[in-house]
Design a protein around this motif. Structure first.
Motif, PDB file in Angstrom:
ATOM      1  N   ILE A 198       0.832  -1.201   0.000  1.00 53.68           N
ATOM      2  CA  ILE A 198       0.000   0.000   0.000  1.00 53.68           C
ATOM      3  C   ILE A 198       0.867   1.251   0.000  1.00 53.68           C
ATOM      4  N   LEU A 199       1.915   1.271   0.822  1.00 59.03           N
ATOM      5  CA  LEU A 199       2.821   2.421   0.883  1.00 59.03           C
ATOM      6  C   LEU A 199       3.414   2.733  -0.494  1.00 59.03           C
ATOM      7  N   GLU A 200       3.644   1.677  -1.278  1.00 60.82           N
ATOM      8  CA  GLU A 200       4.219   1.845  -2.612  1.00 60.82           C
ATOM      9  C   GLU A 200       3.157   1.961  -3.707  1.00 60.82           C
ATOM     10  N   GLY A 201       1.867   1.969  -3.302  1.00 59.20           N
ATOM     11  CA  GLY A 201       0.800   2.119  -4.277  1.00 59.20           C
ATOM     12  C   GLY A 201       0.606   0.901  -5.154  1.00 59.20           C
ATOM     13  N   LYS A 202       0.906  -0.288  -4.626  1.00 53.79           N
ATOM     14  CA  LYS A 202       0.794  -1.526  -5.396  1.00 53.79           C
ATOM     15  C   LYS A 202      -0.247  -2.447  -4.761  1.00 53.79           C
ATOM     16  N   GLU A 203      -0.722  -3.415  -5.556  1.00 51.44           N
ATOM     17  CA  GLU A 203      -1.698  -4.384  -5.049  1.00 51.44           C
ATOM     18  C   GLU A 203      -1.093  -5.773  -4.905  1.00 51.44           C
TER      19      GLU A 203
END
Length: 574
Positions: free
Chosen positions: A534-539
């Motif tokens: 989430i911190l890296e904007g990934k799923e």
């Protein structure tokens, strides 16, 4: 003293010009310019350009990913490369030693690789050489370090709990380990340290945490692994408010420290409101499209095809009236699970010129105008209305809401909207087994106002002192205030169908511990893998785990799971 290197490849700069250095690393690129050969040398810390005279290495064969050691002088680079920290200098090589060679690579060791996920999992050690994966592991280390520092300063004690334990009923499926010494008996791997952290509270530990490995024999997917890591925490003498305030601050601290992001105060939504407004207990609040309930309107207006339905709800998708019927059908068709039947959905287009059309011809113009008002729609909006059984209808509209957000690019990975979901059910009815099951686990405390319902035959309305943290539609963590009263715990076990003998056999050690002065206590566990993603904007959490399993639970690199040899099975008496 410095046999392999005097410096790292990424640390040399302009001030080091004139120095004699020794470097070791992997060959990233080779460029042959005729009289000169340039090589990019890479180690963990960075890349530096090496320069060779062709005469110097004309008899030496070099390829990508060879491991080499060089000696040479740092010189000023004629053509500066602003993209790397060492771009102002290069090393004029006077001595070269090949430490190891490399066979042809299965994929490019580049930030933008040509390797698919299957190959990257099979050759994970090569994938780790790439900056994206390496940097993810560095990020994971930094977050873990920050977690330990933060919680330690807040008087939490890091304590390891057992890995070989008893299987706990009412949870997910456990992995089991046969015992060689105790024939026919098994250990289970922990799904979480739940019971042990409760026992630590009974043991007088005030605050506990652990970055714990957990195991669940479930189907893997992009945001779930069968072997995962959680930040496990427990506190004595706390209630729901204490937990939520403390761990909201904890998450805010991590976002600020790691990504320099200031998170606003978290939203609070009850489980029932979340289901009514979003059709899920994991709502994504980066965009609107709240559900609008239409049962009372359908009854009042006598809409025949709606008034007998358990639930009629809809959403307003702003500025989408220009969508063609084919586009709308394509979006609905793309929702596979659960699939939306065209007979249970219709839409209304409120065009910018204020004309209205609907896919449901039975509705009068007057009814269409009233629906427009009900949804507070503006010219240019598109309404979707779906009807049917309550649970399935909410789930389907929730999927449609997410699908529309995807089409409209509303899921901005740089925007974070945390929400606490509270007051989740204590129990839920399972149609398959025809009995109640724990919504979370059997050790969750009911809220005070609902404790009296434990004496009723229908305990499905009991709310619990539980909570989940959702960020951008993904569950990051969850927990509860635990039962610390033996009578309440026994009543919950009874609703779950446990006999007195079962309780004693499965949980006797815990219920006995309650008799020795168990304090009020509660806690939470965060999924570390999900939090980093989430911190890296990934799923997809795989890229944040050093050696993940694929979606079938298989490690294709080391070929696990595997069949035991007959001799080993015999030794284990299996």
């Amino acid at each position: 003293m410095h046999y392999y290197r005097t410096h790292h490849c990424g640390e040399l700069c302009k001030k080091d010009i004139g120095k004699r250095v020794i470097l070791s690393g992997w060959i990233q690129k080779i460029r042959n310019l005729g009289s000169l050969i340039f090589i990019d040398l890479r180690d963990f810390f960075g890349i530096i350009q090496l320069i060779f005279s062709k005469k110097f290495i004309k008899k030496i064969e070099l390829r990508k990913e060879f491991v080499i050691k060089i000696s040479g002088e740092v010189v000023k680079r004629k053509s500066i490369n602003q993209k790397i920290p060492t771009g102002e200098i290069e090393v004029l090589v006077s001595k070269l030693e090949i430490l190891n060679s490399s066979i042809p690579l299965p994929f490019l060791i580049e930030d933008q690789t040509d390797g698919d996920e299957e190959n990257r999992m099979k050759y994970r050690y090569l994938d780790i050489r790439r900056n994206p994966i390496k940097n993810n592991l560095i990020l994971r280390h930094n977050i873990s370090l920050e977690i330990r520092n933060f919680l330690s300063k807040k008087e939490f004690l890091e304590i390891e709990t057992p890995v070989l334990i008893n299987q706990t009923p009412e949870g997910a499926r456990s992995f089991v380990v046969p015992s060689r010494i105790h024939s026919g008996m098994f250990y289970a791997l922990p799904q979480s340290p739940q019971l042990f952290k409760q026992l630590l509270m009974i043991g007088g530990i005030d605050k506990y945490f652990q970055i714990a490995k957990c195991f669940r024999d479930e189907d893997a997917r992009s945001d779930r692994q069968i072997e995962f890591t959680q930040i496990d925490c427990e506190m004595a003498f706390v209630d729901v408010h204490d937990i939520l305030i403390f761990f909201e601050n904890f998450i805010q601290h991590l976002f600020k420290k790691i990504k320099n992001i200031e998170l606003e105060s978290f939203t609070y939504i009850s489980y029932s409101d979340s289901m009514d407004l979003y059709g899920t207990d994991s709502p994504d609040l980066r965009f609107g499209m709240k559900f609008v309930k239409l049962n009372d309107w359908a009854q009042k207006k006598g809409i025949e095809f709606l008034k007998k339905k358990e639930l009629t709800i809809g959403i307003n998708v702003q500025k989408c009236s220009h969508y063609t019927c084919n586009q709308i059908y394509s979006i609905i068709e793309g929702i596979r699970e659960p699939k939306i039947n065209p007979e249970e959905i219709f839409w209304i287009k409120f065009f910018t010129d204020k004309t209205i059309i609907s896919s449901k011809e039975l509705l009068s113009h007057e009814n269409l105008i009233q629906l427009i008002k009900r949804f507070k729609a503006k010219p240019g909006d598109l309404l979707f209305i779906i009807f049917g059984k309550k649970r399935k209808t909410r789930t389907k509209l929730s999927k449609l809401r997410i699908e529309m957000a995807h089409h409209l690019n509303l899921k901005n990975p740089q925007v974070f909207k945390p929400v606490w979901i509270t007051d989740l059910p204590l129990l839920e009815w399972d149609e398959e087994s025809k009995r109640y099951k724990s919504f979370h686990h059997p050790f969750t405390s009911p809220i005070k106002e609902d404790i009296h319902l434990l004496n009723k035959k229908n305990p499905g309305y009991i709310r619990s002192k539980s909570y989940e943290l959702i960020i951008n539609g993904m569950e990051i963590g969850g927990g509860s205030i635990r039962v610390h009263d033996k009578k309440i715990q026994d009543a919950i076990f009874k609703h779950l169908g446990f006999s007195i003998k079962n309780i004693e056999s499965e949980f006797g050690f815990l219920t006995k511990a309650f008799e020795y002065g168990a304090p009020p206590h509660g806690g939470i566990a965060f999924g570390l893998d999900r939090l980093i993603a989430i911190l890296e904007g990934k799923e997809n959490i795989k890229d944040f785990i050093a050696f993940p399993k694929n979606n079938s639970g298989i490690d294709t690199m080391v070929n696990t799971p595997y069949f035991l040899k007959k001799e080993k099975l015999k030794e284990l008496r299996l």
